[in-house]
Motif scaffolding. Structure first.
Motif, PDB file in Angstrom:
ATOM      1  N   TYR A 372     -38.898 -23.246   0.295  1.00 43.42           N
ATOM      2  CA  TYR A 372     -37.449 -23.357   0.113  1.00 43.42           C
ATOM      3  C   TYR A 372     -36.837 -24.208   1.225  1.00 43.42           C
ATOM      4  O   TYR A 372     -37.112 -24.004   2.409  1.00 43.42           O
ATOM      5  N   ALA A 373     -36.006 -25.184   0.818  1.00 44.65           N
ATOM      6  CA  ALA A 373     -35.369 -26.045   1.817  1.00 44.65           C
ATOM      7  C   ALA A 373     -33.952 -26.442   1.428  1.00 44.65           C
ATOM      8  O   ALA A 373     -33.364 -27.316   2.055  1.00 44.65           O
ATOM      9  N   ASN A 374     -33.384 -25.846   0.361  1.00 45.75           N
ATOM     10  CA  ASN A 374     -32.002 -26.120  -0.080  1.00 45.75           C
ATOM     11  C   ASN A 374     -31.760 -27.610  -0.332  1.00 45.75           C
ATOM     12  O   ASN A 374     -30.761 -28.172   0.115  1.00 45.75           O
ATOM     13  N   HIS A 375     -32.698 -28.260  -1.002  1.00 47.92           N
ATOM     14  CA  HIS A 375     -32.460 -29.640  -1.401  1.00 47.92           C
ATOM     15  C   HIS A 375     -32.479 -29.767  -2.926  1.00 47.92           C
ATOM     16  O   HIS A 375     -32.847 -30.805  -3.465  1.00 47.92           O
ATOM     17  N   TYR A 376     -32.047 -28.669  -3.579  1.00 44.88           N
ATOM     18  CA  TYR A 376     -32.005 -28.678  -5.050  1.00 44.88           C
ATOM     19  C   TYR A 376     -30.592 -29.099  -5.469  1.00 44.88           C
ATOM     20  O   TYR A 376     -29.791 -28.304  -5.944  1.00 44.88           O
ATOM     21  N   ILE A 377     -30.293 -30.392  -5.264  1.00 49.82           N
ATOM     22  CA  ILE A 377     -28.918 -30.852  -5.406  1.00 49.82           C
ATOM     23  C   ILE A 377     -28.425 -30.794  -6.848  1.00 49.82           C
ATOM     24  O   ILE A 377     -27.229 -30.700  -7.110  1.00 49.82           O
ATOM     25  N   ASN A 378     -29.347 -30.868  -7.830  1.00 47.51           N
ATOM     26  CA  ASN A 378     -28.945 -30.844  -9.235  1.00 47.51           C
ATOM     27  C   ASN A 378     -29.240 -29.517  -9.920  1.00 47.51           C
ATOM     28  O   ASN A 378     -29.094 -29.404 -11.135  1.00 47.51           O
ATOM     29  N   ALA A 379     -29.682 -28.534  -9.128  1.00 44.14           N
ATOM     30  CA  ALA A 379     -30.090 -27.259  -9.715  1.00 44.14           C
ATOM     31  C   ALA A 379     -28.886 -26.492 -10.262  1.00 44.14           C
ATOM     32  O   ALA A 379     -27.933 -26.203  -9.539  1.00 44.14           O
ATOM     33  N   GLN A 380     -28.943 -26.192 -11.553  1.00 49.92           N
ATOM     34  CA  GLN A 380     -27.895 -25.370 -12.169  1.00 49.92           C
ATOM     35  C   GLN A 380     -28.246 -23.889 -12.095  1.00 49.92           C
ATOM     36  O   GLN A 380     -27.385 -23.043 -12.323  1.00 49.92           O
ATOM     37  N   ARG A 381     -29.484 -23.596 -11.777  1.00 51.63           N
ATOM     38  CA  ARG A 381     -29.936 -22.199 -11.679  1.00 51.63           C
ATOM     39  C   ARG A 381     -31.230 -22.151 -10.885  1.00 51.63           C
ATOM     40  O   ARG A 381     -32.039 -23.076 -10.939  1.00 51.63           O
ATOM     41  N   VAL A 382     -31.403 -21.067 -10.130  1.00 50.36           N
ATOM     42  CA  VAL A 382     -32.628 -20.838  -9.346  1.00 50.36           C
ATOM     43  C   VAL A 382     -33.208 -19.502  -9.771  1.00 50.36           C
ATOM     44  O   VAL A 382     -32.502 -18.476  -9.780  1.00 50.36           O
ATOM     45  N   PHE A 383     -34.462 -19.514 -10.136  1.00 48.30           N
ATOM     46  CA  PHE A 383     -35.169 -18.289 -10.516  1.00 48.30           C
ATOM     47  C   PHE A 383     -36.148 -17.928  -9.394  1.00 48.30           C
ATOM     48  O   PHE A 383     -36.897 -18.788  -8.926  1.00 48.30           O
ATOM     49  N   ILE A 384     -36.138 -16.680  -9.015  1.00 46.17           N
ATOM     50  CA  ILE A 384     -37.097 -16.212  -8.016  1.00 46.17           C
ATOM     51  C   ILE A 384     -37.906 -15.085  -8.624  1.00 46.17           C
ATOM     52  O   ILE A 384     -37.364 -14.050  -9.026  1.00 46.17           O
ATOM     53  N   LEU A 385     -39.207 -15.289  -8.722  1.00 42.87           N
ATOM     54  CA  LEU A 385     -40.143 -14.280  -9.215  1.00 42.87           C
ATOM     55  C   LEU A 385     -41.012 -13.868  -8.036  1.00 42.87           C
ATOM     56  O   LEU A 385     -41.792 -14.680  -7.520  1.00 42.87           O
ATOM     57  N   THR A 386     -40.859 -12.642  -7.580  1.00 44.71           N
ATOM     58  CA  THR A 386     -41.583 -12.252  -6.373  1.00 44.71           C
ATOM     59  C   THR A 386     -42.174 -10.862  -6.470  1.00 44.71           C
ATOM     60  O   THR A 386     -41.557  -9.939  -7.015  1.00 44.71           O
ATOM     61  N   ALA A 387     -43.360 -10.733  -5.926  1.00 47.36           N
ATOM     62  CA  ALA A 387     -43.991  -9.430  -5.760  1.00 47.36           C
ATOM     63  C   ALA A 387     -43.571  -8.847  -4.417  1.00 47.36           C
ATOM     64  O   ALA A 387     -42.921  -9.506  -3.597  1.00 47.36           O
ATOM     65  N   THR A 388     -43.924  -7.588  -4.191  1.00 48.04           N
ATOM     66  CA  THR A 388     -43.739  -6.919  -2.903  1.00 48.04           C
ATOM     67  C   THR A 388     -45.114  -6.503  -2.412  1.00 48.04           C
ATOM     68  O   THR A 388     -45.931  -6.001  -3.178  1.00 48.04           O
ATOM     69  N   HIS A 389     -45.355  -6.729  -1.134  1.00 42.81           N
ATOM     70  CA  HIS A 389     -46.681  -6.404  -0.596  1.00 42.81           C
ATOM     71  C   HIS A 389     -46.588  -5.232   0.375  1.00 42.81           C
ATOM     72  O   HIS A 389     -45.684  -5.176   1.221  1.00 42.81           O
ATOM     73  N   GLY A 390     -47.538  -4.280   0.224  1.00 43.30           N
ATOM     74  CA  GLY A 390     -47.615  -3.168   1.172  1.00 43.30           C
ATOM     75  C   GLY A 390     -46.354  -2.315   1.146  1.00 43.30           C
ATOM     76  O   GLY A 390     -45.816  -1.970   0.100  1.00 43.30           O
ATOM     77  N   ASP A 391     -45.854  -1.988   2.327  1.00 41.89           N
ATOM     78  CA  ASP A 391     -44.736  -1.065   2.468  1.00 41.89           C
ATOM     79  C   ASP A 391     -43.414  -1.817   2.430  1.00 41.89           C
ATOM     80  O   ASP A 391     -42.636  -1.814   3.383  1.00 41.89           O
ATOM     81  N   GLY A 392     -43.152  -2.505   1.302  1.00 39.33           N
ATOM     82  CA  GLY A 392     -41.885  -3.216   1.140  1.00 39.33           C
ATOM     83  C   GLY A 392     -41.856  -4.578   1.797  1.00 39.33           C
ATOM     84  O   GLY A 392     -40.773  -5.139   2.001  1.00 39.33           O
ATOM     85  N   ASN A 393     -43.003  -5.156   2.135  1.00 41.15           N
ATOM     86  CA  ASN A 393     -43.056  -6.428   2.851  1.00 41.15           C
ATOM     87  C   ASN A 393     -43.080  -7.613   1.896  1.00 41.15           C
ATOM     88  O   ASN A 393     -43.365  -7.480   0.707  1.00 41.15           O
TER      89      ASN A 393
END
Length: 726
Positions: A372-393
């Motif tokens: 991630y570097a905030n250079h999505y100048i034309n992005a109309q939407r950002v999707f984040i798909l993320t797992a969680t590891h261990g104790d909420g990490n």
């Protein structure tokens, strides 16, 4: 970083580590065999003088007596020019059997210590020990992260076959492998004189000895003062040299004994470095500690299994990694997908979303969250798909995301969607996804829809989320991703019990048999069934063990439900294809503590299985909710039978379509005093059923537990609250 520190050395040194482990395991048997064939003596029972005297009567021409660390006494002698070696009984001095060192053991020792390469080989073996140390430490840290802290280190493990066995075997062998690796490194360091082993301190050879004839060896005072259990070696003086002396090596030190007076002419006690060397040598080889040798050998035998499963896991991560087609540049994309994953499994779902958006005409860019570097100048939407590891990490590919977001910021009003992946059995279920959601809102983002979570990589939940996302985007969006499934088994419907027709909630208990042997499973495990015409398996909780001879599930028919309508339409004798997904987190813990079972509707299936298997009659209390007792009281007759034979302690049913309607949450609150007493006795809570029911149960139990200064979150952290929610 930690995963790379574990996997890269494992891949590089797999053959070397396995070779050292297997050869070490074979050598670990020698001390036990030697101890088994030896004659042990108690401290003070025999001294070296007595032993030497007894040996002299049976073996003229004795040149040397040795005692191994395992207690075997060996006599080397020369009779009429014939050299021999004999194992002897220290209590009589009589020979037991010729001593012939095993050529195989010598060969195996050379392989283990130097790989037949001499001094350079010792260095290679040391490098192997270093790799083993790195793998053991990094593996332990990864396991701690996976289970959510040291306090959860002994909890049951999730994952596929390779993941479970790799971690389980590693957990059992960890201490032994650490000991072998550290002691092996020490032995290598002493070989190359990086560490002193104390052998430099030698007693001074005497300048002169007493005049006169030699005393009988049994009468030598220095030998009489030495306990046999302390003896390492006694070397006799040369018969052709009247100025020669006895050389005595013991556990405490080395010296020379005057054959005429029997006194010590000189003596050098072992220093601390020598004692440390002897101890570590014992710990590494098991010589003198035969039981430890066998334990270390068993731990070493785990290494090949861990190596093979580790390589399989690495390969599957490689296969599951990003294979992105039509990946637009970050600056040109109107849709950005960022992925947080520990084992790459989340990428399969991200690819499905990427392909669906691309087919809908969007320019899509997919990357890991750490980019991630905030250079999505034309992005109309950002999707984040993320797992969680261990104790909420954060998972490995998202460990830098929150810091990058704080540094780079977010385009004001940037629309975003967060989807979390995790396992509800963990107290910190999808905790990192919640952190990301909060951080994006704080950075000025605008959520397109509420945070959603996917439990155990459920294809069904992902497909439902896809339809909801399509509605939010104003277009039809179909997301299909099926993680790689195990091999299926053919089952045949053998029995059907129907409920719920009168209340428009048809529910069937279905029992299947296999043409051959059923796969292994327990009540609470899941069966995946792939209905014809659909690539997505549906999972159902099992209500029995494979030892019962059938596979039993409880299925409610949902209008438009592809799999439920398929199963309800099966005729007796019809085949299905199914596979087992173990679910070890959802079952009663061993022990006599009470168990509180809570469910609604078809959630009663696995709960009934737990009761059915409660042949030890531990306290079990069932709270269950249905619609009408006359039409859909699932398993009613069977539960009454279990009440009679005390496999079930109490049954509390609630029905929502009767005059005095109530729900399972109401029964919990009305029985608050009973539940508090059970919780104080260490009770475990198991909840099975729909998600909304589970939320209501959690709120009700928080109210019940408040006077005890407890809540459901605390019980989850203690492993005493487990859910199977759909």
């Amino acid at each position: 970083m930690l995963r790379q520190l574990h996997s890269l050395p494992g891949l590089i040194a797999a053959v070397l580590v396995m070779l050292l482990a297997i050869s070490g395991a074979i050598l670990s048997v020698d001390p036990a065999l030697e101890r088994l064939n030896g004659t042990a003596t108690r401290a003070g029972q025999v001294n070296v003088g007595q032993l030497a005297g007894r040996v002299a009567s049976h073996f003229p021409g004795v040149e040397q007596i040795q005692r191994t660390a395992s207690g075997t006494v060996i006599v080397y002698f020369n009779q009429a020019g014939q050299v021999g070696a004999e194992k002897v009984d220290p209590l009589t001095g009589q020979g037991l059997a010729p001593y012939e060192p095993s050529a195989f053991s010598r060969w195996m020792k050379d392989l283990h210590r130097s790989l037949f390469l001499g001094t350079p080989g010792h260095g290679v073996a040391g490098v192997g020990a270093l790799f083993m140390l790195v793998l053991s430490v990094s593996g332990a840290l990864l396991l701690v992260r996976r289970v959510g802290g040291w306090h959860n280190l002994l909890r049951p493990l999730q994952g596929n076959f390779s993941q479970r066995w790799h971690a389980q075997v590693g957990r059992l062998a960890l201490l032994g492998l650490l000991l072998s690796a550290l002691s092996g490194l020490y032995m290598c360091a002493t070989t190359f004189d990086f560490i002193a082993d104390g052998s430099q301190g030698e007693p001074a050879f005497p300048d002169h000895i007493s005049a006169g004839p030699a005393l009988p060896v049994a009468n030598l005072q220095a030998l009489q003062a030495t306990d046999l259990n302390d003896l390492h070696e006694l070397v006799y003086p040369s018969p052709n040299n009247p100025q020669d002396v006895f050389s005595l090596r013991t556990a405490q030190g080395d010296g020379y004994v005057d054959p005429a007076s029997g006194t010590l002419l000189s003596y050098q006690a072992h220093d601390s470095m020598h004692n440390v060397y002897e101890l570590i040598y014992q710990l590494h080889t098991g010589e003198g500690l035969w039981w430890l040798g066998l334990l270390l050998g068993l731990c070493a035998l785990c290494v090949p299994l861990m190596s093979i499963t580790g390589i399989l896991m690495w390969w599957r991560r490689r296969q599951a990694g990003p294979n992105i087609r039509h990946n637009s540049a970050a600056q040109a994309a109107d849709s950005v997908i960022l992925v947080g994953t520990e084992t790459n499994t989340t990428w399969g779902f991200a690819n499905a979303l990427h392909d669906a958006l691309h087919q809908a005409g969007h320019r899509v860019h997919s990357a890991v969250m750490n980019q991630y570097a905030n250079h999505y100048i034309n992005a109309q939407r950002v999707f984040i798909l993320t797992a969680t590891h261990g104790d909420g990490n954060a998972p490995a590919s998202a460990s830098q995301f929150l810091a990058r977001l704080a540094e780079a910021g977010l385009k004001p009003g940037q629309p975003f969607v967060v989807l979390g992946f995790g396992d509800r059995q963990f107290a910190q279920f999808c905790q990192f996804a919640h952190q990301v959601q909060a951080a994006l809102v704080q950075a000025g983002g605008a959520p397109l829809m509420d945070l959603e979570t996917i439990n155990r990589q459920s294809s069904q939940e992902f497909a439902r989320w896809g339809h909801a996302l399509g509605e939010a985007l104003g277009r039809d969006l179909t997301l299909v991703h099926t993680p790689r499934q195990p091999q299926t088994h053919q089952l045949v419907l053998a029995e059907r019990i129907a409920y719920g027709e009168q209340v428009d909630a048809p529910t069937h208990v279905l029992r299947f048999k296999a043409a051959g042997r059923l796969p292994d499973f327990e009540a609470g495990d899941l069966v995946g069934i792939v209905p014809p015409g659909s690539p997505i398996p549906r999972f159902y909780s099992l209500a029995c063990d494979s030892q019962d001879g059938v596979l039993e599930i409880c299925v409610r028919k949902h209008k438009g439900g592809v799999c439920s309508e398929y199963l309800h339409g099966l005729h007796i004798g019809a085949p299905i294809q199914a596979f087992i997904q173990p679910n070890p987190q959802f079952r009663p813990a061993s022990g006599a503590h009470p168990v509180i079972l809570i469910g609604a509707g078809t959630g009663i299936g696995p709960l009934t299985g737990f009761i059915r298997n409660n042949r030890a009659h531990h306290p079990m209390h069932l709270y269950w909710g249905g619609r009408n007792p006359t039409s859909d009281f699932l398993y009613e007759s069977e539960l009454n039978h279990y009440l009679a034979d005390h496999r079930l302690t109490a049954l509390h049913a609630a029905f929502s379509q009767v005059k005095d309607r109530s729900y399972v949450q109401d029964r919990l609150i009305s029985d608050a005093l009973i539940l508090r007493r059970l919780i104080e006795k260490g009770a475990q809570v198991l909840v099975c059923g729909g998600r909304e029911m589970a939320k209501g149960v959690m709120l009700a139990l928080d109210e019940v537990l408040a006077p005890l200064n407890l809540n459901v979150r605390t019980l989850k952290a203690q492993g005493r609250y487990r859910e199977d929610v759909y």
